[in-house]
Design a protein around this motif. Structure first.
Motif: not given
Length: 259
Positions: A236-259
């Motif tokens: 089902e996943t392969f059918a959803y993605l279709g042929p060819g390359k797959v874009a894997d989008s990643r959203n990261a949240i970084f936090a910097l903090a001090s004591v």
């Protein structure tokens, strides 16, 4: 060790050989970005919690040089062993340890890093207090969590739930800037700075993308499926993605903090 931590450790034990590989270059990329944002100085002592295969630890160790020290810990013994094989510098130390029960003395480190781990911890408040305890005065905490899911990740998550799998390794809802900031503030950290970044990684085919799922946390949910449900989901996943390359989008949240 409680049952959830055992599950986390055992899942990453099984994932350890392929972790961060087979297209999962996002760990190395975002690990280096976290070090860029909280860049240690030559001679610093740094701790990397949930070190995996060293995506954060190794670039940080390069910065502190042999006059400093770089310690990586992980709850997965197999992950620790894989990291030891790859450790590029002799001043790197690796050991199995629970993030909520650090064995280090108070005020031991200049920087504590924790990349993509807080959401796995049953008692995130206790872990953050431990991070704060082992930091030196004016020390810095640098953490990362995932932000919004990509469309394909969201689709897959919904399909897994539809198949009756609701238990997952992630137990903390820290997938927003506000939630992360509140957790750090509650633990006593100050001067909290949030940085977000999105990047797309490409896989050669749906099959290549599917293989990466076994090298990170979603593996724990896939392993709960029956063989027939897993095979159906794959098709089902392969059918959803279709042929060819797959874009894997990643959203990261970084936090910097001090004591």
């Amino acid at each position: 060790m409680d049952k959830h931590k055992e599950w986390v450790a055992q899942t990453f034990d099984r994932a350890s050989q392929r972790y961060g590989e087979n297209g999962c270059s996002f760990f190395d990329y975002f690990g280096s970005r976290l070090v860029d944002l909280a860049c240690p100085k030559k001679g610093d002592a740094i701790l990397d919690v949930a070190t995996g295969k060293g995506a954060v630890l190794f670039p940080a160790a390069e910065k502190v040089t042999k006059s400093g020290s770089a310690v990586g810990i992980d709850i997965s013994q197999q992950m620790v062993e894989e990291a030891k094989k790859r450790a590029p510098f002799p001043w790197i130390t690796l050991q199995k340890m629970d993030a909520e029960k650090l064995i280090f003395a108070d005020m031991s480190f200049d920087i504590v890093y924790c990349g993509f781990c807080l959401f796995f911890l049953p008692d995130v408040s206790r872990a953050l207090h431990e991070f704060r305890r082992v930091l030196k005065p004016n020390g810095q905490l640098a953490v990362s969590v995932w932000g919004d899911r990509s469309p394909v990740d969201q689709w897959l998550a919904e399909r897994i739930i539809a198949l009756g799998i609701t238990q997952r390794l992630s137990v903390q809802n820290l997938y927003s800037e506000q939630a992360l900031k509140e957790a750090l503030s509650k633990a006593g950290f100050t001067k909290i700075e949030i940085v977000t970044e999105s990047k797309t990684f490409w896989h050669d085919s749906p099959e290549a993308w599917w293989e990466t799922l076994w090298s990170h946390a979603i593996r724990a949910q896939l392993e709960q499926l029956s063989p027939s449900d897993l095979a159906s989901l794959r098709q089902e996943t392969f059918a959803y993605l279709g042929p060819g390359k797959v874009a894997d989008s990643r959203n990261a949240i970084f936090a910097l903090a001090s004591v």
